[in-house]
Write a protein that holds these residues in place. Structure first.
Motif, PDB file in Angstrom:
ATOM      1  N   LYS A   1       0.838  -1.207   0.000  1.00  0.00           N
ATOM      2  CA  LYS A   1       0.000   0.000   0.000  1.00  0.00           C
ATOM      3  C   LYS A   1       0.869   1.252   0.000  1.00  0.00           C
ATOM      4  O   LYS A   1       0.605   2.218  -0.726  1.00  0.00           O
ATOM      5  N   LYS A   2       1.933   1.237   0.812  1.00  0.00           N
ATOM      6  CA  LYS A   2       2.863   2.380   0.852  1.00  0.00           C
ATOM      7  C   LYS A   2       3.552   2.567  -0.497  1.00  0.00           C
ATOM      8  O   LYS A   2       3.664   3.686  -1.006  1.00  0.00           O
TER       9      LYS A   2
ATOM     10  N   ASN B   1       2.605   1.954  -3.352  1.00  0.00           N
ATOM     11  CA  ASN B   1       1.691   2.454  -4.381  1.00  0.00           C
ATOM     12  C   ASN B   1       1.452   3.958  -4.288  1.00  0.00           C
ATOM     13  O   ASN B   1       0.735   4.507  -5.115  1.00  0.00           O
ATOM     14  N   THR B   2       2.065   4.625  -3.289  1.00  0.00           N
ATOM     15  CA  THR B   2       1.859   6.073  -3.147  1.00  0.00           C
ATOM     16  C   THR B   2       3.111   6.839  -3.574  1.00  0.00           C
ATOM     17  O   THR B   2       4.223   6.495  -3.173  1.00  0.00           O
ATOM     18  N   PRO B   3       2.937   7.886  -4.381  1.00  0.00           N
ATOM     19  CA  PRO B   3       4.082   8.713  -4.790  1.00  0.00           C
ATOM     20  C   PRO B   3       4.814   9.335  -3.602  1.00  0.00           C
ATOM     21  O   PRO B   3       6.033   9.500  -3.650  1.00  0.00           O
ATOM     22  N   VAL B   4       4.086   9.669  -2.539  1.00  0.00           N
ATOM     23  CA  VAL B   4       4.705  10.288  -1.359  1.00  0.00           C
ATOM     24  C   VAL B   4       5.722   9.343  -0.732  1.00  0.00           C
ATOM     25  O   VAL B   4       6.847   9.749  -0.408  1.00  0.00           O
ATOM     26  N   PHE B   5       5.353   8.062  -0.579  1.00  0.00           N
ATOM     27  CA  PHE B   5       6.262   7.087   0.017  1.00  0.00           C
ATOM     28  C   PHE B   5       7.455   6.835  -0.897  1.00  0.00           C
ATOM     29  O   PHE B   5       8.598   6.781  -0.435  1.00  0.00           O
ATOM     30  N   ARG B   6       7.214   6.688  -2.204  1.00  0.00           N
ATOM     31  CA  ARG B   6       8.323   6.459  -3.136  1.00  0.00           C
ATOM     32  C   ARG B   6       9.282   7.641  -3.128  1.00  0.00           C
ATOM     33  O   ARG B   6      10.499   7.478  -3.257  1.00  0.00           O
TER      34      ARG B   6
END
Length: 200
Positions: free
Chosen positions: A166-167, A169-174
């Protein structure tokens, strides 16, 4: 990786080369050779981890050395599994014992630097909130074996774990991952230059 490349250029002025910038397979052995041929100073291989045990999560960074734990061996086996698709790239019978010894000596020359590079990267990744720190590790990764320079393999998170996936899949985490990897590389380079300046 594209984010890391961009950030490194912006923040450090380092010259960055990617083994690929689109979704295509590049043989593990070829990646190290590309780094050698371009006379790179560092080699960093970035991956997303996976496990049959879906409860396992977190991040770890590896340097090339014999695996000490079953988990390290299992991770290396999984990553090295791509070798079966690389018939044309595999080590053939021409790789005699002398060549293997010389390669081993070349790798050992960079062992301490590879460990330092990996430690700096993992230190930055461990600061990401909500991402479990699995620590600094070592294993016999095929992708690192052919790179004759300080080298690290980053396992950012587990795609097999629901929370990590789930993480991822988020641009913020990447973006957080890219910033951490970039910061670790820059800290290693700064330390390397300080050592040169001090003559150590």
């Amino acid at each position: 990786c594209r984010r890391v490349a961009r950030l490194l250029k912006e923040r450090s002025g380092l010259k960055v080369m990617l083994t690929r910038d689109k979704d295509e397979f590049v043989a593990l052995a070829r990646r190290g050779r590309m780094a050698n041929e371009s006379e790179a100073g560092l080699f960093v291989s970035v991956h997303v981890n996976a496990s049959k045990n879906r409860s396992i999560d977190g991040t770890s960074t590896y340097f090339l050395s014999a695996a000490k734990t079953n988990e390290e061996r299992a991770t290396a086996m999984l990553e090295n599994g791509a070798l079966k698709y690389e018939v044309e790239e595999q080590e053939g019978p021409h790789r005699d014992e002398i060549n293997l010894i010389l390669q081993d000596m070349a790798q050992n020359e960079y062992l301490r630097e590879s460990k330092d590079l990996s430690k700096f990267i993992q230190g930055e990744l461990s600061g990401i909130s909500g991402l479990r720190d699995r620590g600094l590790r070592q294993a016999n990764f095929a992708v690192l074996r052919g790179a004759y320079m300080p080298a690290a393999l980053v396992e950012t998170a587990f795609i097999s774990n629901q929370g990590d996936e789930k993480k991822l899949n988020t641009p913020v985490f990447r973006n957080k991952l890219a910033i951490a990897i970039t910061s670790g590389i820059i800290k290693y380079v700064e330390q390397y230059h300080r050592k040169l300046a001090n003559g150590s």
